[in-house]
Design a protein around this motif. Structure first.
Motif, PDB file in Angstrom:
ATOM      1  N   GLU A 222       0.821  -1.207   0.000  1.00  0.00           N
ATOM      2  CA  GLU A 222       0.000   0.000   0.000  1.00  0.00           C
ATOM      3  C   GLU A 222       0.860   1.265   0.000  1.00  0.00           C
ATOM      4  O   GLU A 222       0.497   2.256  -0.638  1.00  0.00           O
ATOM      5  N   GLN A 223       2.006   1.249   0.662  1.00  0.00           N
ATOM      6  CA  GLN A 223       2.897   2.409   0.616  1.00  0.00           C
ATOM      7  C   GLN A 223       3.426   2.621  -0.806  1.00  0.00           C
ATOM      8  O   GLN A 223       3.498   3.750  -1.288  1.00  0.00           O
ATOM      9  N   HIS A 224       3.799   1.523  -1.465  1.00  0.00           N
ATOM     10  CA  HIS A 224       4.312   1.607  -2.826  1.00  0.00           C
ATOM     11  C   HIS A 224       3.243   2.149  -3.774  1.00  0.00           C
ATOM     12  O   HIS A 224       3.512   3.039  -4.588  1.00  0.00           O
ATOM     13  N   ILE A 225       2.029   1.649  -3.642  1.00  0.00           N
ATOM     14  CA  ILE A 225       0.912   2.136  -4.463  1.00  0.00           C
ATOM     15  C   ILE A 225       0.697   3.628  -4.210  1.00  0.00           C
ATOM     16  O   ILE A 225       0.535   4.417  -5.144  1.00  0.00           O
ATOM     17  N   ASP A 226       0.722   4.026  -2.943  1.00  0.00           N
ATOM     18  CA  ASP A 226       0.482   5.416  -2.578  1.00  0.00           C
ATOM     19  C   ASP A 226       1.548   6.341  -3.161  1.00  0.00           C
ATOM     20  O   ASP A 226       1.240   7.406  -3.688  1.00  0.00           O
ATOM     21  N   GLN A 227       2.797   5.925  -3.067  1.00  0.00           N
ATOM     22  CA  GLN A 227       3.893   6.792  -3.488  1.00  0.00           C
ATOM     23  C   GLN A 227       4.134   6.785  -4.992  1.00  0.00           C
ATOM     24  O   GLN A 227       4.738   7.715  -5.516  1.00  0.00           O
ATOM     25  N   VAL A 228       3.665   5.752  -5.687  1.00  0.00           N
ATOM     26  CA  VAL A 228       3.954   5.658  -7.114  1.00  0.00           C
ATOM     27  C   VAL A 228       2.684   5.895  -7.933  1.00  0.00           C
ATOM     28  O   VAL A 228       2.445   6.997  -8.410  1.00  0.00           O
ATOM     29  N   VAL A 229       1.877   4.873  -8.113  1.00  0.00           N
ATOM     30  CA  VAL A 229       0.773   5.001  -9.070  1.00  0.00           C
ATOM     31  C   VAL A 229      -0.308   5.964  -8.579  1.00  0.00           C
ATOM     32  O   VAL A 229      -0.896   6.701  -9.376  1.00  0.00           O
ATOM     33  N   SER A 230      -0.561   6.008  -7.303  1.00  0.00           N
ATOM     34  CA  SER A 230      -1.583   6.917  -6.783  1.00  0.00           C
ATOM     35  C   SER A 230      -1.157   8.365  -7.031  1.00  0.00           C
ATOM     36  O   SER A 230      -1.930   9.165  -7.579  1.00  0.00           O
ATOM     37  N   ALA A 231       0.068   8.704  -6.654  1.00  0.00           N
ATOM     38  CA  ALA A 231       0.575  10.061  -6.897  1.00  0.00           C
ATOM     39  C   ALA A 231       0.705  10.346  -8.386  1.00  0.00           C
ATOM     40  O   ALA A 231       0.462  11.474  -8.835  1.00  0.00           O
ATOM     41  N   ASP A 232       1.075   9.336  -9.160  1.00  0.00           N
ATOM     42  CA  ASP A 232       1.215   9.493 -10.607  1.00  0.00           C
ATOM     43  C   ASP A 232      -0.086   9.950 -11.252  1.00  0.00           C
ATOM     44  O   ASP A 232      -0.077  10.719 -12.208  1.00  0.00           O
ATOM     45  N   MET A 233      -1.210   9.457 -10.744  1.00  0.00           N
ATOM     46  CA  MET A 233      -2.498   9.842 -11.333  1.00  0.00           C
ATOM     47  C   MET A 233      -2.769  11.334 -11.181  1.00  0.00           C
ATOM     48  O   MET A 233      -3.429  11.929 -12.028  1.00  0.00           O
ATOM     49  N   VAL A 234      -2.258  11.938 -10.118  1.00  0.00           N
ATOM     50  CA  VAL A 234      -2.463  13.376  -9.916  1.00  0.00           C
ATOM     51  C   VAL A 234      -1.756  14.155 -11.022  1.00  0.00           C
ATOM     52  O   VAL A 234      -2.364  14.984 -11.707  1.00  0.00           O
ATOM     53  N   LEU A 235      -0.466  13.887 -11.198  1.00  0.00           N
ATOM     54  CA  LEU A 235       0.299  14.642 -12.190  1.00  0.00           C
ATOM     55  C   LEU A 235      -0.079  14.276 -13.620  1.00  0.00           C
ATOM     56  O   LEU A 235      -0.202  15.163 -14.474  1.00  0.00           O
TER      57      LEU A 235
END
Length: 191
Positions: free
Chosen positions: A105-118
């Motif tokens: 969940e940390q990896h998802i949060d820091q990578v793909v989740s944040a990626d969707m914002v930018l």
């Protein structure tokens, strides 16, 4: 309540709404990401969802083609990642990442989740949508962007052909927080 899963859901909802708003003739529009069009931006997000599953020996499940149904492709990838976030054992499983050991969940949060914002900004910019990033997201992401080490801006640092962050785009000292974030992430907010 799981704050990481909740944050992912809000970000995925926002990205999905941008994908759904792309008109049929806009998929080939160039994006702010060099060499990518609007469809490529969605393809990257779908691919990054797959990357979040690989540490578990999983792949993306059956999905519509990105070429014929970008929205369906994103929704299917989203469902696969949400399955991981909804499973307490999978979400808490630790594995090695390019940034060190962390939970799924940390990896998802820091990578793909944040990626969707930018990349939501990229998609909006490519297709003439409102490209305003939620100010709370900007406030959360700006300190992390200010701390990006120079080596993460070197093409290939994480492997052949992988570019994580482009060169910083210098913005005026009085630029808005969103424009400062975009510049730090290698995007020209005024292009």
């Amino acid at each position: 309540m799981n704050p990481i899963a909740d944050r992912y859901r809000v970000r995925a909802d926002a990205f999905e709404s941008k994908v759904a708003a792309v008109k049929a003739g806009q998929w080939e529009n160039p994006s702010p990401c060099a060499e990518w069009n609007a469809r490529d931006v969605v393809g990257h997000i779908v691919d990054m969802h797959g990357a979040m599953l690989r540490p578990f020996g999983r792949e993306l499940g059956p999905a519509p083609s990105l070429r014929s149904d970008p929205l369906g492709a994103f929704r299917a990838a989203r469902a696969d990642v949400e399955t991981v976030l909804a499973d307490p054992v999978l979400a808490a499983a630790e594995h090695e990442t390019p940034m060190g050991k962390m939970t799924a969940e940390q990896h998802i949060d820091q990578v793909v989740s944040a990626d969707m914002v930018l990349h939501g900004w990229d998609l909006a910019r490519a297709t003439g949508q409102d490209d305003t990033i939620d100010p709370d997201e900007v406030a959360r992401m700006l300190p992390e962007a200010e701390a990006i080490p120079d080596e993460m801006r070197i093409p290939g640092h994480f492997g052949p052909g992988i570019v994580v962050f482009g060169p910083e785009v210098i913005v005026p000292a009085d630029a808005s927080p969103q424009d400062r974030l975009l510049g730090l992430m290698g995007r020209d907010p005024n292009a």
